[in-house]
Design an enzyme around this catalytic site. Structure first.
Site, PDB file in Angstrom:
ATOM      1  CG  ASP A  11     -31.718 -19.168 -32.122  1.00 51.88           C
ATOM      2  OD1 ASP A  11     -32.831 -19.594 -31.168  1.00 51.88           O
ATOM      3  OD2 ASP A  11     -31.630 -18.107 -32.318  1.00 51.88           O
ATOM      4  CG  ASP A  13     -37.288 -16.276 -32.760  1.00 49.51           C
ATOM      5  OD1 ASP A  13     -38.093 -15.463 -32.229  1.00 49.51           O
ATOM      6  OD2 ASP A  13     -37.644 -17.495 -32.847  1.00 49.51           O
ATOM      7  NE  ARG A  56     -37.803 -11.559 -23.499  1.00 51.94           N
ATOM      8  CZ  ARG A  56     -37.195 -12.427 -24.337  1.00 51.94           C
ATOM      9  NH1 ARG A  56     -37.232 -12.399 -25.577  1.00 51.94           N
ATOM     10  NH2 ARG A  56     -36.612 -13.548 -23.890  1.00 51.94           N
ATOM     11  CB  SER A  99     -36.741 -21.874 -31.007  1.00 51.63           C
ATOM     12  OG  SER A  99     -37.368 -20.691 -31.034  1.00 51.63           O
ATOM     13  N   GLY A 100     -35.909 -20.759 -28.200  1.00 52.16           N
ATOM     14  CA  GLY A 100     -36.548 -19.925 -27.004  1.00 52.16           C
ATOM     15  C   GLY A 100     -37.905 -19.255 -27.379  1.00 52.16           C
ATOM     16  CE  LYS A 144     -32.302 -21.932 -27.661  1.00 50.45           C
ATOM     17  NZ  LYS A 144     -31.801 -20.931 -28.963  1.00 50.45           N
ATOM     18  CG  ASP A 167     -29.340 -15.002 -32.392  1.00 48.21           C
ATOM     19  OD1 ASP A 167     -29.909 -13.903 -32.066  1.00 48.21           O
ATOM     20  OD2 ASP A 167     -29.921 -16.059 -32.352  1.00 48.21           O
ATOM     21  CG  ASN A 170     -31.034 -17.943 -25.969  1.00 49.35           C
ATOM     22  OD1 ASN A 170     -30.463 -17.311 -26.433  1.00 49.35           O
ATOM     23  ND2 ASN A 170     -31.967 -18.726 -26.204  1.00 49.35           N
TER      24      ASN A 170
END
Length: 211
Positions: A11, A13, A56, A99-100, A144, A167, A170
């Site tokens: 991931d 972030d 967001r 990554s999201g 992912k 982490d 998701n």
């Protein structure tokens, strides 16, 4: 892509980097605190990731694209990330990041760290500002898994030779799909469901687990 001995997918972030990029972008709009709270809820798995991301990103409407450079300048690579990536390459492996977060930031960060392949969301822009919408399909937990499987297939790596590191909630589908799923700097639900938990926030801790 050519063949590799194994594949490590991280991931971005709070895993590859210490930051949550969407919070840095929200700071540019003066909405950092509210977006940070929403991000925390999404990472704990309390809300649907795609729905949360759209909400967001809506808070970013009006942020100038010129702010990307300021955000990139604030990025902190996670301790040990360069050593981990170098170690993967020395052992004949490949490193992917899914990554999201956003390509607009990852496209600068990933190659600088030596990442081989990466995938993220894109932000819609108009007239030099963010519209508050995501451009295209959202990279969520299911996406992912798709990325991990596609990259493994492209490098002729069997599932058993894949390692996923993340982490947030998701990341759980990706951790489950990999041969080894590692919770790193992780939320309680991720620590409870991963194959192994990396305690220290230092990616060099992963080196002994590489094949």
């Amino acid at each position: 892509m050519s063949a590799a001995r194994f594949l490590v997918v991280l991931d971005a972030d709070s895993t590859l980097i210490r930051n949550e990029v969407i919070e840095l972008l929200a700071d540019e709009a003066g909405r950092g605190a509210e977006v940070a709270a929403a991000t925390e809820a999404a990472m704990r798995g309390e809300v649907d990731f795609a729905t949360s991301l759209r909400t967001r990103v809506a808070a970013l409407a009006g942020v100038p694209t010129a702010s990307f450079e300021r955000v990139i300048a604030r990025i902190e690579p996670t301790p040990g990330v360069r050593e981990l990536i170098a170690g993967v390459h020395e052992r004949g492996g490949r490193v992917g990041v899914v990554s999201g977060g956003f390509h607009e930031i990852l496209d600068a960060i990933a190659p600088a760290l030596g990442v081989d392949v990466w995938r993220a969301n894109r932000l819609e822009t108009a007239d030099g500002t963010l519209t508050g919408k995501v451009d295209g399909e959202i990279v969520d937990g299911a996406a992912k898994v798709v990325a991990l499987r596609e990259w493994a297939a492209a490098s002729a790596v069997p599932r058993t030779a894949t390692i996923a590191i993340g982490d947030g909630a998701n990341d759980l589908p990706m951790l489950a799909a990999a041969g080894l799923g590692l919770a790193f700097n992780a939320k309680p639900t991720v620590r409870a469901n991963a194959d192994l938990v990396i305690g220290p926030v230092d990616l060099r801790e992963v080196l002994p687990l590489l094949p």
